[in-house]
Enzyme design. Structure first.
Site, PDB file in Angstrom:
ATOM      1  N   HIS A  16       0.824  -1.211   0.000  1.00 10.40           N
ATOM      2  CA  HIS A  16       0.000   0.000   0.000  1.00 10.40           C
ATOM      3  C   HIS A  16       0.857   1.260   0.000  1.00 10.40           C
ATOM      4  CE1 HIS A  16       1.060   0.845   4.173  1.00 10.40           C
ATOM      5  NE2 HIS A  16       0.946  -0.455   4.381  1.00 10.40           N
ATOM      6  N   GLU A  92      -2.454  -6.966   7.724  1.00 13.22           N
ATOM      7  CA  GLU A  92      -1.080  -6.853   8.199  1.00 13.22           C
ATOM      8  C   GLU A  92      -0.871  -7.648   9.489  1.00 13.22           C
ATOM      9  OE1 GLU A  92       1.813  -6.827   7.707  1.00 13.22           O
ATOM     10  OE2 GLU A  92       2.697  -4.828   7.618  1.00 13.22           O
TER      11      GLU A  92
END
Length: 215
Positions: A16, A92
């Protein structure tokens, strides 16, 4: 009887774009407990990555459930008139008690576990959270499954620093203890080739030329 032809699947795996936590000085640990938006630089990185993939005939765009990943994926999906599909397994790492701390603060608060973590970076978890090995165990089958869903196709997947490094270590046949050394730039792109034999093969690692000039 002849075997059916192999249908290669291509995965464009991205990290990202940046958040304020990614760019904090000193750096602050950002795991699944920090669900931040992209900052201005992160949005620019997402736009650059989306533009690079504009001419790729993507079948689908997948993302971690966290906002920073979904916002990056949305820029890619928009150019292909696709919807972002969220994959929970791509979230994550759980960094436990170290969420939001600097590494200096971690060392001061938890010196024994910190030293153990540094000595065994693949198998010792973040205090109260996951290890790289834990992350690899959930991410590897998830990405293999996505490849299986798109035989002969091309997909984009937006995930995270620890997620990507744990996955890429498996493709490189590296010990999980070496995963932390794999570079993953915010907005960087990895190209993975699947020929029906998981876990696949890395063609390009951490391509970041499209990010040059951004500050």
């Amino acid at each position: 009887m002849s075997k059916p032809p192999v249908r290669t699947t291509w995965i464009y795996l991205l990290r990202h774009g940046a958040t304020a936590a990614n760019r904090a000085v000193p750096y602050r640990i950002q795991g699944r407990g920090s669900d931040l938006d992209l900052d201005e630089l992160g949005r620019c990185q997402a736009l650059r990555a989306a533009e690079v993939l504009r001419t790729i005939a993507l079948e689908a765009v997948y993302s971690s459930p966290l906002r920073r990943a979904r916002q990056t994926a949305a820029e890619i999906a928009r150019l292909h008139r696709l919807e972002v599909r969220v994959v929970p397994e791509l979230v994550e790492a759980d960094v436990g008690a170290w969420e939001g701390l600097t590494w200096e603060e971690v060392e001061q608060r938890d010196p024994d576990h910190f030293a153990f973590f540094l000595a065994n970076p693949g198998t010792v978890p973040y205090l109260g959270g996951e290890s790289f090995q834990d992350v690899q165990a959930r991410v590897l089958p998830a990405l293999n499954a996505l490849a299986t869903l798109h035989p002969g196709g091309r997909i984009a997947v937006v995930a995270h620093n620890v997620v990507n490094r744990a996955y890429l270590a498996a493709l490189l046949n590296l010990p999980i203890s070496q995963a932390r050394g794999l570079p993953q730039a915010n907005g960087g792109i990895n190209l993975i080739r699947h020929d029906g034999h998981p876990p696949g093969r890395i063609v390009t690692l951490n391509a970041a030329l499209h990010l040059e000039g951004l500050e």
